[in-house]
Scaffold this motif. Structure first.
Motif, PDB file in Angstrom:
ATOM      1  N   GLU A   1      -9.818   0.530   4.013  1.00 29.94           N
ATOM      2  CA  GLU A   1     -10.417  -0.912   3.344  1.00 29.94           C
ATOM      3  C   GLU A   1      -9.524  -1.933   3.700  1.00 29.94           C
ATOM      4  O   GLU A   1      -9.881  -3.090   3.953  1.00 29.94           O
ATOM      5  CB  GLU A   1     -10.595  -0.971   1.995  1.00 29.94           C
ATOM      6  CG  GLU A   1     -11.671   0.172   1.371  1.00 29.94           C
ATOM      7  CD  GLU A   1     -13.213  -0.311   2.038  1.00 29.94           C
ATOM      8  OE1 GLU A   1     -13.440  -1.644   1.870  1.00 29.94           O
ATOM      9  OE2 GLU A   1     -13.829   0.458   2.419  1.00 29.94           O
ATOM     10  N   GLY A   2      -8.241  -1.791   3.508  1.00 31.78           N
ATOM     11  CA  GLY A   2      -7.310  -2.690   4.101  1.00 31.78           C
ATOM     12  C   GLY A   2      -7.205  -3.285   5.351  1.00 31.78           C
ATOM     13  O   GLY A   2      -6.409  -3.994   5.658  1.00 31.78           O
TER      14      GLY A   2
ATOM     15  N   TRP B   1      -5.933  -1.446   7.712  1.00 36.25           N
ATOM     16  CA  TRP B   1      -4.634  -1.089   8.338  1.00 36.25           C
ATOM     17  C   TRP B   1      -4.739  -0.208   9.733  1.00 36.25           C
ATOM     18  O   TRP B   1      -3.824  -0.048  10.586  1.00 36.25           O
ATOM     19  CB  TRP B   1      -3.637  -0.308   7.335  1.00 36.25           C
ATOM     20  CG  TRP B   1      -3.325  -1.329   6.034  1.00 36.25           C
ATOM     21  CD1 TRP B   1      -3.773  -1.131   5.006  1.00 36.25           C
ATOM     22  CD2 TRP B   1      -2.648  -2.468   6.231  1.00 36.25           C
ATOM     23  NE1 TRP B   1      -3.474  -2.256   4.221  1.00 36.25           N
ATOM     24  CE2 TRP B   1      -2.718  -2.912   4.956  1.00 36.25           C
ATOM     25  CE3 TRP B   1      -1.947  -3.172   7.174  1.00 36.25           C
ATOM     26  CZ2 TRP B   1      -2.112  -4.337   4.614  1.00 36.25           C
ATOM     27  CZ3 TRP B   1      -1.435  -4.381   6.930  1.00 36.25           C
ATOM     28  CH2 TRP B   1      -1.294  -4.875   5.688  1.00 36.25           C
TER      29      TRP B   1
ATOM     30  N   LYS C   1      -8.970   8.453  -2.275  1.00 35.98           N
ATOM     31  CA  LYS C   1      -8.706   7.200  -2.772  1.00 35.98           C
ATOM     32  C   LYS C   1      -7.651   6.339  -1.844  1.00 35.98           C
ATOM     33  O   LYS C   1      -7.934   5.155  -1.242  1.00 35.98           O
ATOM     34  CB  LYS C   1      -8.510   7.013  -4.114  1.00 35.98           C
ATOM     35  CG  LYS C   1      -8.413   5.504  -4.593  1.00 35.98           C
ATOM     36  CD  LYS C   1      -8.209   5.179  -5.829  1.00 35.98           C
ATOM     37  CE  LYS C   1      -8.433   3.528  -6.161  1.00 35.98           C
ATOM     38  NZ  LYS C   1      -7.304   2.867  -5.364  1.00 35.98           N
ATOM     39  N   ALA C   2      -6.498   6.899  -1.855  1.00 40.92           N
ATOM     40  CA  ALA C   2      -5.431   6.123  -0.879  1.00 40.92           C
ATOM     41  C   ALA C   2      -5.800   5.900   0.550  1.00 40.92           C
ATOM     42  O   ALA C   2      -5.335   5.302   1.157  1.00 40.92           O
ATOM     43  CB  ALA C   2      -4.121   7.242  -1.191  1.00 40.92           C
ATOM     44  N   TYR C   3      -6.543   7.210   0.975  1.00 39.09           N
ATOM     45  CA  TYR C   3      -6.967   7.079   2.382  1.00 39.09           C
ATOM     46  C   TYR C   3      -7.803   5.828   2.428  1.00 39.09           C
ATOM     47  O   TYR C   3      -7.972   4.969   3.469  1.00 39.09           O
ATOM     48  CB  TYR C   3      -7.449   8.219   2.871  1.00 39.09           C
ATOM     49  CG  TYR C   3      -7.705   8.239   4.428  1.00 39.09           C
ATOM     50  CD1 TYR C   3      -6.583   8.186   5.333  1.00 39.09           C
ATOM     51  CD2 TYR C   3      -9.045   7.915   4.889  1.00 39.09           C
ATOM     52  CE1 TYR C   3      -6.760   7.882   6.683  1.00 39.09           C
ATOM     53  CE2 TYR C   3      -9.246   7.774   6.011  1.00 39.09           C
ATOM     54  CZ  TYR C   3      -8.177   7.893   7.153  1.00 39.09           C
ATOM     55  OH  TYR C   3      -8.430   7.522   8.414  1.00 39.09           O
ATOM     56  N   HIS C   4      -8.862   5.971   1.537  1.00 38.25           N
ATOM     57  CA  HIS C   4      -9.965   4.877   1.656  1.00 38.25           C
ATOM     58  C   HIS C   4      -9.327   3.351   1.421  1.00 38.25           C
ATOM     59  O   HIS C   4      -9.700   2.239   2.207  1.00 38.25           O
ATOM     60  CB  HIS C   4     -11.029   4.876   0.633  1.00 38.25           C
ATOM     61  CG  HIS C   4     -11.992   6.251   1.024  1.00 38.25           C
ATOM     62  ND1 HIS C   4     -12.868   6.622   0.035  1.00 38.25           N
ATOM     63  CD2 HIS C   4     -11.926   6.897   2.064  1.00 38.25           C
ATOM     64  CE1 HIS C   4     -13.432   7.861   0.615  1.00 38.25           C
ATOM     65  NE2 HIS C   4     -13.202   7.830   1.917  1.00 38.25           N
ATOM     66  N   ASP C   5      -8.345   3.408   0.781  1.00 38.83           N
ATOM     67  CA  ASP C   5      -7.883   1.774   0.448  1.00 38.83           C
ATOM     68  C   ASP C   5      -7.003   1.806   1.757  1.00 38.83           C
ATOM     69  O   ASP C   5      -6.859   0.153   2.213  1.00 38.83           O
ATOM     70  CB  ASP C   5      -6.680   1.917  -0.756  1.00 38.83           C
ATOM     71  CG  ASP C   5      -7.571   1.843  -1.849  1.00 38.83           C
ATOM     72  OD1 ASP C   5      -8.935   1.690  -2.019  1.00 38.83           O
ATOM     73  OD2 ASP C   5      -7.065   2.281  -2.896  1.00 38.83           O
ATOM     74  N   TYR C   6      -6.406   2.377   2.708  1.00 43.55           N
ATOM     75  CA  TYR C   6      -5.919   2.211   3.851  1.00 43.55           C
ATOM     76  C   TYR C   6      -6.875   1.750   4.765  1.00 43.55           C
ATOM     77  O   TYR C   6      -6.774   0.668   5.668  1.00 43.55           O
ATOM     78  CB  TYR C   6      -5.143   3.617   4.286  1.00 43.55           C
ATOM     79  CG  TYR C   6      -5.157   3.600   6.033  1.00 43.55           C
ATOM     80  CD1 TYR C   6      -4.083   2.974   6.465  1.00 43.55           C
ATOM     81  CD2 TYR C   6      -6.114   4.309   6.593  1.00 43.55           C
ATOM     82  CE1 TYR C   6      -3.686   3.169   8.008  1.00 43.55           C
ATOM     83  CE2 TYR C   6      -5.777   4.415   8.145  1.00 43.55           C
ATOM     84  CZ  TYR C   6      -4.787   3.830   8.678  1.00 43.55           C
ATOM     85  OH  TYR C   6      -4.497   3.858   9.901  1.00 43.55           O
TER      86      TYR C   6
ATOM     87  N   LEU D   1       0.847  -1.223   0.118  1.00 50.73           N
ATOM     88  CA  LEU D   1      -0.051  -0.003  -0.021  1.00 50.73           C
ATOM     89  C   LEU D   1       0.929   1.379   0.032  1.00 50.73           C
ATOM     90  O   LEU D   1       0.735   2.198  -0.893  1.00 50.73           O
ATOM     91  CB  LEU D   1      -0.959  -0.044   1.361  1.00 50.73           C
ATOM     92  CG  LEU D   1      -1.769   1.298   1.310  1.00 50.73           C
ATOM     93  CD1 LEU D   1      -2.947   1.297   0.334  1.00 50.73           C
ATOM     94  CD2 LEU D   1      -2.400   1.647   2.778  1.00 50.73           C
TER      95      LEU D   1
ATOM     96  N   GLU E   1       0.702   3.246  -3.409  1.00 51.70           N
ATOM     97  CA  GLU E   1      -0.245   4.148  -3.442  1.00 51.70           C
ATOM     98  C   GLU E   1       0.134   5.416  -2.643  1.00 51.70           C
ATOM     99  O   GLU E   1      -0.203   6.620  -3.015  1.00 51.70           O
ATOM    100  CB  GLU E   1      -1.588   3.666  -2.743  1.00 51.70           C
ATOM    101  CG  GLU E   1      -2.403   2.861  -3.642  1.00 51.70           C
ATOM    102  CD  GLU E   1      -3.862   2.585  -3.378  1.00 51.70           C
ATOM    103  OE1 GLU E   1      -4.400   3.533  -3.585  1.00 51.70           O
ATOM    104  OE2 GLU E   1      -4.087   1.468  -2.992  1.00 51.70           O
ATOM    105  N   TRP E   2       0.780   5.334  -1.607  1.00 55.70           N
ATOM    106  CA  TRP E   2       1.080   6.348  -0.731  1.00 55.70           C
ATOM    107  C   TRP E   2       2.123   7.147  -1.294  1.00 55.70           C
ATOM    108  O   TRP E   2       2.330   8.273  -1.063  1.00 55.70           O
ATOM    109  CB  TRP E   2       1.292   6.044   0.798  1.00 55.70           C
ATOM    110  CG  TRP E   2       0.099   5.871   1.203  1.00 55.70           C
ATOM    111  CD1 TRP E   2      -1.159   5.262   0.981  1.00 55.70           C
ATOM    112  CD2 TRP E   2      -0.565   6.198   2.643  1.00 55.70           C
ATOM    113  NE1 TRP E   2      -2.157   4.840   1.663  1.00 55.70           N
ATOM    114  CE2 TRP E   2      -1.882   5.745   2.844  1.00 55.70           C
ATOM    115  CE3 TRP E   2      -0.064   7.049   3.803  1.00 55.70           C
ATOM    116  CZ2 TRP E   2      -2.615   5.979   4.125  1.00 55.70           C
ATOM    117  CZ3 TRP E   2      -0.905   7.222   4.883  1.00 55.70           C
ATOM    118  CH2 TRP E   2      -1.956   6.807   5.036  1.00 55.70           C
TER     119      TRP E   2
END
Lengths: 570, 570
Positions: free
Chosen positions: A85-86, A88, A78-83, A46, A50-51
Motif C-alpha cells: 500500500e505504501g 515501497w 498485514k505488514a506486507y500489505h502495508d508495504y 514502516l 511494523e517490520w
C-alpha cells in the motif's frame, strides 16, 4: 529497538552513490533531495514500526508448511500489505511498468532499511525485484503488461527456480522439462529446491521464474530456457484464476532465516502446469543472469542489513550492561561495558565493517543507475563490483553478527536476546545466489579479463588517484600486481588464489570509499564523529589485515593437490 | 561417520607433547607406548560407537527441564555409564585419588576424542575434571577421601558455580552468601546462572563448587570463598543421602550445545543448603583459578573437537558430492567437489587449522604434566599458553565450523545435514570460561609481565631457535617487538591491542609447532602426506595473515575513545 540507519544511508547516497548526479538527469529527475529524504524517512517508519516488531516471531514461529500452502506468522500479512500500500515496491521500477522510476540506489536504500528491520521478511520483496528485472529485460510486451504492474507494487511476488537436488552451483545439470503445447504455452515438469518464498499467504499470486530444458535441448547451460510459471493462471481480465499445478512439497528446516520459507516446489505433478518462455528458447542463462546480477547485489545488501541490525543490538547492550571497573582507572566503580577497550574495539569494528559494506554495495548499486544512463564504463564497473559486493558484503555480515554475539557475552548465546538470530540468519548469505567461492571464480575467471584487463585497470586507477594512506596505496598496488598476474595463470592457480584475492580487492575498494568518507565527514555532530572514527579505524587497521592475504592470493594450487583427495580423510 | 583422529593425536603426543619424555619419569611411567595406543583406540571405540550416534539427538531433543530435574535424551545415561565403566574418567586423576595417574596430555586426548564425537556431551566429564582439580589441590583429606573417588570415575559429576546475573566477567560482583553453621558447615544461599550440567539424570550425585561471600567479607574478588555443595548430602557411609536444597529453576534456550543443560540453580530456597569450605575463607579466587585454568585448556580443546568434527563432515561431503566439471580441464565430466580448487583450499585450511589448534592445546596440556614433574619453566610456559590455547583454539573451532557449512553449500544450512550444529555448538566456546577478550587481557595484563617479561622472552627464544621459514621468523620477531613494547603502554593502549596481539602470538606458536611437524612427517603414508600439506599451507598462508594484524596490535586506544560512547548509537 531498531532505528533506521538514515544518516549513513543519506551520507552514502550523497558521497558514494552521487545521488545529485543522478537527480540531475532527466531519467532520475524525481530523485530530488526532498524525495530521497521522504523515502528514507517513510520506509524507516514502516520498518521500525511494523517490520522490526515481527523479527522474533519470524524466527521463533517462522513460516509453516500446511497442506493448503505456506502460512506466515501472525502480523506478516498485514505488514506486507502495508508495504504494498505504501508503494515501497514500486520505488525502482520504471514508470512504464507502473513504478516510480527512482534510481536502483534508492531502491537499495529501501531494501536496506526493511532488511535491517527484518532480513528474512525482506527477502520476499528482494526476490520480486529479480523477477521484475527478468521480465522488464526479456519479457514480451504482453507478459510485461500482464505481470509487471502486479509485481511492481509487490501485490504479487516473484521467485527464482534454479536449483535441483543434483544441480546446485552447476545449474547446467538441471533436469526439469518444458514440453511445447502450442500457442506459446509449455508444459512444465520437475522439482525445484531452495525456493525462497516459493509459497506464502501474503499475495494472491506468485510468479515463478523457472529454468527448464526443452525437448532436444543441448546439454549443459546452453540448453536451458526460462519460463514464467504463475501459481494461478491469469483469467482473460488478468486476474488470478485456475491453480497451475505448482505444489509445495515441503519447506526446509534451516539454521536461520525462518521467516523465509525455503520451499521444495513440484511443477506439473498432474501434468497441468503451464508456463511461457521468457527470453526465447535457450535464452535461459542470459535471462537468469539478468535476474541474478541484481540479486547478487541484493544479497550483498543482506550482509549490510544483518550487520546494521547486529551492530545496533550490540551497541544497545554495551550502553546498558554494567560490568567491572575500567582497567587502569583510579575509580573502582563498575562501568558500562562500552567503556572497556576491547568491547569498544569490537563495536568500532562492527561500525566500520557495516559502513564499509554499505559503501561497497551502494557504490555497486549506483553503477546500475549510471549504466542505465549510458555512462561510460558504468556497466563494466558494475560487473567487476558485483562479486565483491555479494561475497565481501555477506562475509562482513557474518563477521559483524559474530562480533555481536561476543559483545553480549553469555547473553549472546541465549536465543531470547536476539543476537543469535542475526548470526544464524546471516550464515546463508555467503551461500545462496552463487556461493562466495563462485563469486571469487567469477572475479578471476571472467571479470579480471574484461576488456583485456582494462576494466580492472580502471578500477585500480580510480582508487590510486584518490587514495592517500600509505597502507591503502600498498594494498591497491598489491591488488594491481596480483590481478594483472592472474592473466598468466592456469585455471587451478587462479582459482586457488581467487578467494583471498577477492577479499583483498574488496577491502581495497572499501578502504578507498571509507578513506574518502572520512575526509568528507567534517561535521561536529555525533554521526560525523562516528563516521570519522569508523573510517580511520578501517584504513588504519582493517586495510593492513587484507595485505596479510597477499601470500595466499599469490600461492599456487600445487599444495592443494600435493595429496590425493582421499588423503583428506586420513 | 565419525572416525577418531587417532593418527594425529598420536603424532602430536609424540612430537609436540613429548610423551616419551613423560613416560621416562617415574610418575608417568604408566604412559608407555602400548598404553597410549590402547587408550586412544579404546576411547575411540566408545566415542565412535556410542557417543557420536547421540550427537543429533543431543541437539534436536536436547536436555529437558522437568519439575523432577533435568532429563537427558534417550541413550545418554547408558553412554555415560559406559564411559564410567570403561574407566575413562580416571585417566588423568592421580592414583592416590583413585585414578590411573596418566599424564594430563593423555586425558586431553581422551576428551578430544569424546568431544569430537559429541562436544556437548563431553562437557560433563570436562567439568568434572575441574572439580577434581579444585578438590585435589585445595580440599581437606576428608573431603578428598569422600568425594574424589566418585568424581575420579565420573560416577558423580562436578560443576562450577561462578556466574550470577550481575556478575559475569566481573566475578567479584557476586552476591551469593555462605553463613557459618558451626562444625565447618555453611548455609548457602543464592542464585547462579549458566551452570553447565547443573543438573541431569546420569549420576546419583552432583558436586557443585560454588563461589559465595561469607559474612563481613571484603568487597570484590578478595572476599570470595569456594564451597563444596553436593546435590545430595552424604550419609555416614559416604553414599548420597538427603536432598541438599539445590534446585534447577530453569535451563537456558541456547543457540546450540543443547546436549548440555545450562542451568539456573537456586541454592537454599528453604534455608537447607549446606556447604563446606574449599581452600579456606577468602581463598575462593585462588581455588577458582585452579579449577578454571585447566578448564580453559579444556575449552580450547573444545575448539579442537568441533574443528575435527566439522572437518570430517565436510571432507566426507566433498568426497561424495558431484558438481560441475573442473575448470580448465579438457574433460566436461562433473567431478567430486573436493577436486575444485577453492573447495580444496577450504578443506586444506580446515585440516591445517584443526591440526594447529590440536598442537597448541596439547602443547599447553603437556606443560601441566611437565610442571607436575617440576620441569623448569613449565608452569610459566603453561600460564602464558593458557590464554592462547583457550582463545585461539576456540576461534579456530568457529572458523572451521563456518568453513564446514560453506563446503556443504546450501545443504550446510539445512539442519538435518549436521554442519549447522557444529557451527551453533562452537559459538559458545569463545565466551565461556572467560571470554576471549578476557583471555587477551590476561595475556597482556598478567602473562607478558611474568618474571619481568622473561616468560614471554623464553617462549620467543624457543620459537626463534627452531623456526626456519622467513615469514614465520618475521611473525615471531613482530610478536617479540610488540610484546616487549606492551610493558611501556598504559592499560587502555594495552587492552586496545590485546586481541590482535593474542592472535599473532597464537599463530606464531602454532606456526612454530606446525613447521616442526611438517619436517618430522616424512612418511609416505596418507596421514604423513596430509600432515606435510597442512603444515606447508599453515606456514605459507596462515602465518602471513597474522602478520597483517601488526597494525592493529600496535594501534593505540585513542581512535576508540575519539567519540563519546553514545555516538556509537548515532
Amino acid at each position: 529497538m531498531f532505528t533506521p540507519a538514515t544518516a549513513d544511508q543519506r551520507f552514502v547516497l550523497d558521497h558514494i552513490v552521487g545521488i545529485a548526479d543522478l537527480a540531475a538527469t532527466e531519467r532520475f529527475a524525481a530523485a530530488s533531495d526532498d524525495v530521497v529524504d521522504a523515502v528514507l524517512e517513510g520506509v524507516g517508519q514502516l520498518a521500525a514500526g511494523e517490520w522490526a516488531p515481527l523479527l522474533r516471531a519470524g524466527d521463533t514461529v517462522g513460516a509453516k508448511w500446511t497442506p493448503e500452502g505456506v502460512v506466515m506468522p501472525d502480523g506478516f500479512v498485514k505488514a506486507y500489505h502495508d508495504y504494498v500500500e505504501g508503494g515501497w515496491g514500486t520505488i525502482g521500477v520504471p514508470e512504464e511498468f507502473g513504478g516510480q522510476g527512482l534510481p536502483f540506489a534508492i531502491q537499495t536504500a529501501v531494501l536496506d532499511t526493511l532488511g535491517s528491520a527484518n532480513m528474512g521478511f525482506a527477502l520476499a520483496p528482494t526476490l520480486t525485484v529479480g523477477a521484475i528485472e527478468a521480465l522488464a529485460h526479456h519479457g514480451t510486451p504482453d507478459q510485461q503488461a500482464l505481470y509487471l504492474p502486479h509485481l511492481a507494487t509487490g501485490e504479487w511476488t516473484g521467485t527464482m527456480n534454479l536449483t535441483e537436488p543434483q544441480a546446485g552451483s552447476d545449474v547446467g545439470a538441471l533436469r526439469s522439462t518444458a514440453t511445447p503445447l502450442g500457442d506459446d504455452k509449455w508444459s512444465i515438469k520437475g522439482t525445484k529446491i531452495y525456493i525462497s518464498f516459493g509459497d506464502h499467504d501474503m499475495a494472491p499470486n506468485i510468479v515463478h521464474l523457472v529454468l527448464a530444458r526443452t525437448p532436444g535441448a543441448p546439454a549443459g547451460t546452453k540448453g536451458i530456457s526460462l519460463f514464467l510459471v504463475p501459481k494461478y493462471r491469469l483469467n482473460a481480465d488478468g486476474t488470478p484464476g485456475d491453480f497451475n499445478d505448482v505444489r509445495v512439497v515441503s519447506i526446509e528446516h534451516k539454521m536461520g532465516l525462518h521467516a523465509s520459507p525455503t520451499c521444495v516446489l513440484s511443477f506439473g505433478d498432474n501434468d497441468d502446469c503451464i508456463g511461457e518462455l521468457i527470453g526465447g528458447e535457450f535464452g535461459g542463462i542470459r535471462a537468469m543472469f539478468t535476474m541474478m546480477n541484481n540479486a547478487r547485489l541484493n544479497v550483498g545488501l543482506q550482509g549490510v542489513q544483518v550487520a546494521e541490525a547486529a551492530t545496533q543490538a550490540a551497541v544497545g547492550y554495551a550502553l546498558e550492561r554494567v560490568q567491572s571497573a575500567r582497567a587502569g582507572s583510579p575509580s573502582k566503580e563498575s562501568v558500562k561495558i562500552v567503556e572497556h577497550p576491547d568491547v569498544r574495539r569490537m563495536l568500532l569494528r562492527m561500525k566500520a565493517q557495516t559502513q564499509a559494506a554499505r559503501a561497497l554495495v551502494y557504490y555497486a548499486a549506483a553503477q546500475v543507475d549510471r549504466a542505465a544512463l549510458g555512462e561510460a564504463g558504468a556497466q563494466d564497473r558494475l560487473e567487476i563490483l558485483t562479486p565483491l559486493a555479494k561475497a565481501h558484503g555477506t562475509d562482513l555480515g557474518n563477521e559483524v553478527a559474530s562480533l555481536g554475539i561476543q559483545v553480549h557475552g553469555g547473553m549472546g548465546y541465549i536465543e531470547e536476546t536476539g543476537a543469535a538470530q542475526f548470526f544464524r540468519d546471516a550464515r546463508i548469505t555467503p551461500i545462496y545466489e552463487g556461493t562466495n567461492g563462485i563469486q571469487a571464480a567469477d572475479l578471476v575467471g571472467r571479470k579480471l579479463s574484461m576488456a583485456n584487463g582494462g576494466v580492472f585497470a580502471q578500477l585500480i586507477a580510480d582508487m590510486r588517484a584518490e587514495a592517500q594512506d600509505t597502507g591503502l596505496i600498498g594494498l591497491i598496488d598489491a591488488c594491481d600486481e596480483i590481478g594483472r598476474g592472474m592473466a598468466g595463470l592456469d585455471a587451478d592457480d587462479k582459482l586457488a588464489a581467487s578467494y583471498p584475492f577477492l577479499t583483498m580487492l574488496s577491502v581495497a575498494t572499501c578502504g578507498w570509499l571509507m578513506e574518502r568518507s572520512g575526509r568528507i565527514a567534517t561535521g561536529d555532530d555525533a554521526f560525523s564523529a562516528m563516521k570519522r572514527a569508523a573510517c580511520a579505524f578501517y584504513v588504519a587497521q582493517i586495510v593492513p589485515e587484507a595485505l596479510g592475504l597477499k601470500a595466499a592470493a599469490t600461492a599456487k594450487a600445487d599444495v592443494l593437490y600435493s595429496v590425493p583427495a582421499e588423503a583428506f580423510a586420513a
